[in-house]
Write a protein that holds these residues in place. Structure first.
Motif, PDB file in Angstrom:
ATOM      1  N   TYR A  42       3.480   9.295   3.167  1.00  0.00           N
ATOM      2  CA  TYR A  42       3.763   7.863   3.191  1.00  0.00           C
ATOM      3  C   TYR A  42       2.539   7.165   3.751  1.00  0.00           C
ATOM      4  CZ  TYR A  42       4.898   8.558   8.181  1.00  0.00           C
ATOM      5  OH  TYR A  42       4.863   8.875   9.515  1.00  0.00           O
ATOM      6  N   CYS A  53       4.709   1.913   3.911  1.00  0.00           N
ATOM      7  CA  CYS A  53       5.077   2.217   2.527  1.00  0.00           C
ATOM      8  C   CYS A  53       5.949   3.466   2.554  1.00  0.00           C
ATOM      9  CB  CYS A  53       3.831   2.444   1.679  1.00  0.00           C
ATOM     10  SG  CYS A  53       2.686   1.042   1.652  1.00  0.00           S
ATOM     11  N   ALA A  54       7.244   3.247   2.551  1.00  0.00           N
ATOM     12  CA  ALA A  54       8.187   4.344   2.772  1.00  0.00           C
ATOM     13  C   ALA A  54       8.366   5.189   1.519  1.00  0.00           C
ATOM     14  CB  ALA A  54       9.540   3.775   3.190  1.00  0.00           C
ATOM     15  N   ARG A  56      10.151   7.075  -1.452  1.00  0.00           N
ATOM     16  CA  ARG A  56      11.315   6.700  -2.246  1.00  0.00           C
ATOM     17  C   ARG A  56      12.565   7.383  -1.699  1.00  0.00           C
ATOM     18  NH1 ARG A  56      13.315   8.773  -7.247  1.00  0.00           N
ATOM     19  NH2 ARG A  56      14.400   7.200  -8.491  1.00  0.00           N
ATOM     20  N   GLU A  59      13.778   4.377   2.390  1.00  0.00           N
ATOM     21  CA  GLU A  59      13.523   3.013   2.857  1.00  0.00           C
ATOM     22  C   GLU A  59      14.469   2.613   3.985  1.00  0.00           C
ATOM     23  OE1 GLU A  59      12.239   3.238  -1.470  1.00  0.00           O
ATOM     24  OE2 GLU A  59      13.968   3.898  -0.295  1.00  0.00           O
ATOM     25  N   GLU A  63      13.389   1.437   7.776  1.00  0.00           N
ATOM     26  CA  GLU A  63      13.739   0.132   8.343  1.00  0.00           C
ATOM     27  C   GLU A  63      14.386   0.270   9.716  1.00  0.00           C
ATOM     28  OE1 GLU A  63      16.150  -1.611   5.329  1.00  0.00           O
ATOM     29  OE2 GLU A  63      14.428  -2.256   4.096  1.00  0.00           O
ATOM     30  N   VAL A  70       8.808  -2.965   5.866  1.00  0.00           N
ATOM     31  CA  VAL A  70       8.940  -1.749   5.057  1.00  0.00           C
ATOM     32  C   VAL A  70       8.944  -2.128   3.587  1.00  0.00           C
ATOM     33  CG1 VAL A  70      10.426   0.205   4.462  1.00  0.00           C
ATOM     34  CG2 VAL A  70      10.199  -0.511   6.851  1.00  0.00           C
ATOM     35  N   SER A  72       8.724  -0.167  -0.472  1.00  0.00           N
ATOM     36  CA  SER A  72       8.851   1.121  -1.141  1.00  0.00           C
ATOM     37  C   SER A  72       7.469   1.643  -1.492  1.00  0.00           C
ATOM     38  CB  SER A  72       9.690   0.984  -2.405  1.00  0.00           C
ATOM     39  OG  SER A  72       9.726   2.209  -3.110  1.00  0.00           O
TER      40      SER A  72
END
Length: 370
Positions: A42, A53-54, A56, A59, A63, A70, A72
């Motif tokens: 990430y 940038c979390a 997939r 997310e 958060e 945050v 995607s």
């Protein structure tokens, strides 16, 4: 999380953003984001605003754990974290030396000019009070593990020279399991870091084998568990069952006095030169007739930083001034492959004036029931 140091670094370097990419095993990313998973890469981006940038499907977790924004990391599973980060920045981008190669390529393809920075390592040196509280909690759990191991040693019987306990031979592995179980009950992870040596293997700083423990030989225990928020403790003690007062007693006194010398050197607090602490410690070891700089004798630095990594900056061999909030080990030792090894290790915080010892565990060569 406070990002003023990143802001200052960007301003001083005339840069537009900072980017780092990695997974949950990257301690710098853990420090910046407090995000605990998964194993996939990430990205963290800072350009005046902190963005994670979390991965997939992660997310929601991000958060909950990350204090900034945050987004995607990927609209599609195949999109790389570095590619997603490159979509968010432009101009001159500061990156750590260890950024993955593919992430650097994505940033360069996006037209960014990359410059290396060690700002995160510098940020991690000075702990906040919240971080110090986390370290204190883990150190307390390490002390519970040490108390369990010391109690087992104190209760041991003997068949000839070999120690026995609870119906069988007492070995380094059995002692390790007892310490680890006690720490686990306190909510910390031994993290595979519990080092217990006996006799000659005490001179091996990373011994994890299984050997019977005998009367009259040094037993060196080094416990370094990790807490649920990622911070480590670090605690070492040395015991001898039925000591005859020979080499091990002289080595133990040298280690005790050397640790006291380190504490004295730290008594001025912030501004103390790190290498001065090591030099005073090593000199005290030498005053007791042991080599202060090699084997047999004192073979490592007096200490190192501890935080989200078990070993991090600063080293007490460095010529840098110690900052208030720095958390360090103070761990003088004496080692001889033909005799054994002795080490005493506490975890301390450098304060503006003096220092605070996060360790409240007795020093004793003779094991006692705790």
């Amino acid at each position: 999380m406070e990002f003023s140091a990143l802001e200052t670094e960007l301003d001083s370097r005339g840069a537009d953003a900072f980017v780092h990419v990695g997974d949950r095993f990257d301690d710098d990313l853990g420090y910046l984001t407090r995000f605990s998973g998964p194993d996939r890469d990430y990205a963290f981006v800072y350009d005046g605003e902190a963005v994670l940038c979390a991965p997939r499907l992660f997310e929601e977790q991000a958060e909950q754990e990350f204090s900034g924004t945050v987004v995607s990391a990927a609209e599609q599973e195949a999109t790389a974290a570095g590619e997603r980060a490159a979509e968010l920045v432009s101009g001159t981008v500061l990156v750590p030396q260890g950024i993955p190669h593919d992430a650097a390529v994505w940033l360069e393809r996006a037209g960014c000019e990359l410059e290396s920075t060690d700002v995160v390592s510098r940020m991690r040196v000075r702990k906040t009070e919240a971080e110090i509280d986390r370290l204190r909690t883990v150190q307390e759990a390490a002390q519970v593990g040490m108390a369990r191991a010391e109690t087992v040693l104190a209760a041991a019987g003997a068949e000839g020279d070999s120690l026995t306990w609870d119906g069988g031979a007492l070995t380094t592995e059995r002692l390790r399991r007892e310490a680890n179980a006690a720490m686990a009950r306190e909510g910390v992870d031994p993290a595979g870091n519990t080092v217990i040596g006996a006799g000659e293997t005490c001179a091996d700083l990373h011994f994890t084998g299984d050997l019977p423990i005998e009367r009259g030989e040094t037993v060196l225990l080094d416990l370094s568990p990790r807490g649920p928020e990622g911070y480590y403790g670090d605690l070492s003690r040395t015991f001898v069952v039925d000591s005859e007062g020979g080499w091990e007693r002289r080595a133990y006194i040298a280690a005790e006095r050397a640790q006291d010398a380190a504490f004295e050197a730290l008594s001025e607090g912030a501004g103390t030169v790190a290498s001065t602490v090591h030099e005073e410690t090593a000199a005290e070891v030498g005053a007791y007739g042991f080599r202060p700089d090699g084997s047999p004798g004192f073979i490592h630095s007096t200490g190192h930083g501890v935080g989200m990594s078990l070993h991090e900056a600063p080293s007490l061999r460095a010529d840098d001034e110690l900052e208030a909030g720095t958390v360090l080990t103070i761990e003088p030792g004496v080692y001889d492959p033909d005799e054994g090894g002795v080490r005493i290790e506490d975890l301390v915080v450098v304060r503006e004036e003096g220092f605070e010892n996060l360790t409240d565990y007795p020093r004793s060569l003779v094991p006692r029931k705790r």
